[in-house]
Write a protein that holds these residues in place. Sequence first.
Motif, PDB file in Angstrom:
ATOM      1  N   ALA A 160      -1.480  14.362   4.074  1.00 16.28           N
ATOM      2  CA  ALA A 160      -2.380  14.864   3.150  1.00 16.28           C
ATOM      3  C   ALA A 160      -3.826  14.449   3.714  1.00 16.28           C
ATOM      4  N   ARG A 161      -3.880  13.371   4.289  1.00 23.19           N
ATOM      5  CA  ARG A 161      -5.096  13.193   4.917  1.00 23.19           C
ATOM      6  C   ARG A 161      -5.534  14.012   6.034  1.00 23.19           C
ATOM      7  N   ARG A 162      -4.710  14.332   6.810  1.00 22.62           N
ATOM      8  CA  ARG A 162      -4.904  15.255   8.004  1.00 22.62           C
ATOM      9  C   ARG A 162      -5.467  16.806   7.242  1.00 22.62           C
ATOM     10  N   ASP A 163      -4.716  17.243   6.178  1.00 28.58           N
ATOM     11  CA  ASP A 163      -5.169  18.300   5.652  1.00 28.58           C
ATOM     12  C   ASP A 163      -6.630  18.350   4.996  1.00 28.58           C
ATOM     13  N   GLU A 164      -6.842  17.203   4.187  1.00 27.21           N
ATOM     14  CA  GLU A 164      -7.883  17.249   3.522  1.00 27.21           C
ATOM     15  C   GLU A 164      -9.216  17.097   4.460  1.00 27.21           C
ATOM     16  N   VAL A 165      -8.939  16.478   5.731  1.00 24.66           N
ATOM     17  CA  VAL A 165     -10.145  16.594   6.640  1.00 24.66           C
ATOM     18  C   VAL A 165     -10.417  17.864   7.123  1.00 24.66           C
ATOM     19  N   ASP A 166      -9.300  18.653   7.524  1.00 24.03           N
ATOM     20  CA  ASP A 166      -9.604  20.014   8.036  1.00 24.03           C
ATOM     21  C   ASP A 166      -9.685  20.973   7.161  1.00 24.03           C
ATOM     22  N   GLU A 167      -9.410  20.813   5.759  1.00 24.03           N
ATOM     23  CA  GLU A 167      -9.714  21.770   4.837  1.00 24.03           C
ATOM     24  C   GLU A 167     -11.276  21.579   4.471  1.00 24.03           C
ATOM     25  N   HIS A 224       0.765  -1.315  -0.101  1.00 23.74           N
ATOM     26  CA  HIS A 224      -0.130   0.158  -0.068  1.00 23.74           C
ATOM     27  C   HIS A 224       1.086   1.261   0.064  1.00 23.74           C
ATOM     28  N   PHE A 225       1.886   1.068   0.698  1.00 20.35           N
ATOM     29  CA  PHE A 225       2.870   2.275   0.863  1.00 20.35           C
ATOM     30  C   PHE A 225       4.404   1.933   0.628  1.00 20.35           C
ATOM     31  N   SER A 226       4.920   2.360  -0.246  1.00 16.63           N
ATOM     32  CA  SER A 226       6.203   1.950  -0.784  1.00 16.63           C
ATOM     33  C   SER A 226       7.395   2.310   0.278  1.00 16.63           C
ATOM     34  N   SER A 227       7.263   3.163   1.191  1.00 17.99           N
ATOM     35  CA  SER A 227       8.171   3.620   1.851  1.00 17.99           C
ATOM     36  C   SER A 227       7.718   4.235   3.160  1.00 17.99           C
ATOM     37  N   LYS A 228       8.529   4.674   4.236  1.00 20.38           N
ATOM     38  CA  LYS A 228       7.965   5.611   5.238  1.00 20.38           C
ATOM     39  C   LYS A 228       7.659   6.895   4.779  1.00 20.38           C
ATOM     40  N   ALA A 229       8.515   7.362   4.067  1.00 16.28           N
ATOM     41  CA  ALA A 229       8.420   8.738   3.582  1.00 16.28           C
ATOM     42  C   ALA A 229       7.103   8.899   2.784  1.00 16.28           C
ATOM     43  N   VAL A 230       6.733   7.930   1.992  1.00 13.03           N
ATOM     44  CA  VAL A 230       5.322   7.792   1.115  1.00 13.03           C
ATOM     45  C   VAL A 230       4.334   7.700   2.066  1.00 13.03           C
ATOM     46  N   LEU A 231       4.167   6.897   3.012  1.00 10.14           N
ATOM     47  CA  LEU A 231       3.245   7.085   4.139  1.00 10.14           C
ATOM     48  C   LEU A 231       3.048   8.231   5.002  1.00 10.14           C
ATOM     49  N   LEU A 232       4.321   8.824   5.316  1.00  7.52           N
ATOM     50  CA  LEU A 232       4.152  10.249   6.119  1.00  7.52           C
ATOM     51  C   LEU A 232       3.502  11.078   5.103  1.00  7.52           C
ATOM     52  N   ALA A 233       3.580  11.330   3.927  1.00  3.25           N
ATOM     53  CA  ALA A 233       2.977  12.062   3.035  1.00  3.25           C
ATOM     54  C   ALA A 233       1.594  12.034   3.039  1.00  3.25           C
ATOM     55  N   ALA A 234       1.052  10.816   3.031  1.00  2.00           N
ATOM     56  CA  ALA A 234      -0.137  10.329   2.701  1.00  2.00           C
ATOM     57  C   ALA A 234      -0.860  10.463   4.184  1.00  2.00           C
ATOM     58  N   VAL A 235      -0.279  10.362   5.467  1.00  2.00           N
ATOM     59  CA  VAL A 235      -0.858  10.785   6.648  1.00  2.00           C
ATOM     60  C   VAL A 235      -0.860  12.356   6.663  1.00  2.00           C
ATOM     61  N   PRO A 247      11.791  14.324   5.798  1.00  2.00           N
ATOM     62  CA  PRO A 247      10.985  14.382   4.618  1.00  2.00           C
ATOM     63  C   PRO A 247       9.585  15.210   4.598  1.00  2.00           C
ATOM     64  N   ALA A 248       9.252  15.747   5.579  1.00  3.19           N
ATOM     65  CA  ALA A 248       8.122  16.451   5.945  1.00  3.19           C
ATOM     66  C   ALA A 248       8.552  18.109   5.912  1.00  3.19           C
ATOM     67  N   HIS A 249       9.835  18.228   5.720  1.00  8.82           N
ATOM     68  CA  HIS A 249      10.466  19.838   5.800  1.00  8.82           C
ATOM     69  C   HIS A 249       9.501  20.635   4.944  1.00  8.82           C
ATOM     70  N   GLU A 250       9.441  20.327   3.678  1.00  6.98           N
ATOM     71  CA  GLU A 250       8.855  21.236   2.497  1.00  6.98           C
ATOM     72  C   GLU A 250       7.476  21.195   2.569  1.00  6.98           C
ATOM     73  N   PHE A 251       6.749  20.252   3.273  1.00  9.41           N
ATOM     74  CA  PHE A 251       5.367  20.306   3.525  1.00  9.41           C
ATOM     75  C   PHE A 251       5.165  21.244   4.442  1.00  9.41           C
ATOM     76  N   PHE A 252       5.953  21.274   5.627  1.00  5.07           N
ATOM     77  CA  PHE A 252       5.597  22.161   6.652  1.00  5.07           C
ATOM     78  C   PHE A 252       5.829  23.757   6.160  1.00  5.07           C
ATOM     79  N   GLN A 253       7.036  23.846   5.375  1.00  5.97           N
ATOM     80  CA  GLN A 253       7.412  25.130   4.898  1.00  5.97           C
ATOM     81  C   GLN A 253       6.095  25.685   3.979  1.00  5.97           C
ATOM     82  N   ASP A 254       5.527  24.717   3.186  1.00  2.00           N
ATOM     83  CA  ASP A 254       4.568  25.388   2.359  1.00  2.00           C
ATOM     84  C   ASP A 254       3.387  25.440   3.185  1.00  2.00           C
ATOM     85  N   ARG A 255       3.060  24.657   4.291  1.00  5.08           N
ATOM     86  CA  ARG A 255       1.990  24.836   4.935  1.00  5.08           C
ATOM     87  C   ARG A 255       1.698  26.237   5.511  1.00  5.08           C
ATOM     88  N   TYR A 256       3.077  26.614   6.233  1.00  2.09           N
ATOM     89  CA  TYR A 256       3.154  27.640   7.192  1.00  2.09           C
ATOM     90  C   TYR A 256       2.867  29.032   6.071  1.00  2.09           C
TER      91      TYR A 256
END
Length: 207
Positions: free
Chosen positions: A73-80, A60-71, A127-136
């Motif tokens: 994304a899911r959190r943001d989808e619910v909140d948005e 389902h998730f090929s690596s831990k980084a891929v799983l983190l990205a999915a987690v 692996p979530a560095h860019e995600f949080f930069q973009d989010r903030y």
Amino acid sequence: MTTQAPPSTARAAGYAKGRATREEILDAAMQLFGEVGYHTASLREVASRVGISHPGLLHHFSSKAVLLAAVLARRDEVDEAAFQSDLDGGHDYFEALARIVERNAVRPGIVELFATLSAEATSPDHPAHEFFQDRYRTVVGLTTAEFERLRAEGRLRPGIDPRTAARLTVAVMDGMQIQWLLAADSPEDRPDMAEALRAQLAALLTG
């Protein structure tokens, strides 16, 4: 005599089961990442919590980084989705923010996940560095625009810069989450995160 489900039915059942397993993996990963952080968490532990094999999880998730990205994304989808629903329901931008905070008060796992990962992700190699930069960048930008609109309407207190007001608002939201988590074993001392946010906004606005 035995019967077999038609191929289309079998495929649909298999898809539904795969979908359910994926959701279970995301739930387990969200909880584990919040408990121990991304670096300490292991895919084997996530798989164990779901009751599947490590190779089964990798299907389902090929690596831990891929799983983190999915987690994330899911959190943001619910909140948005909830945020947009509040806006569509007539709440203004800042009340919609406060309502997200209120919902988080009954989702401690989500609060812990965000607090843990956002702190870890200050490291450029996370692996979530860019995600949080973009989010903030996005959250501060949207909130700045709202304060600029309020300033144009004469509702922002004189001398307050909209971008500074936006950063203060985000800082209160994040800082109150830390205080709230640290008071988990003392419910009577646990702060009301939404009340604190509304108080901060009241201090910035004229009414």
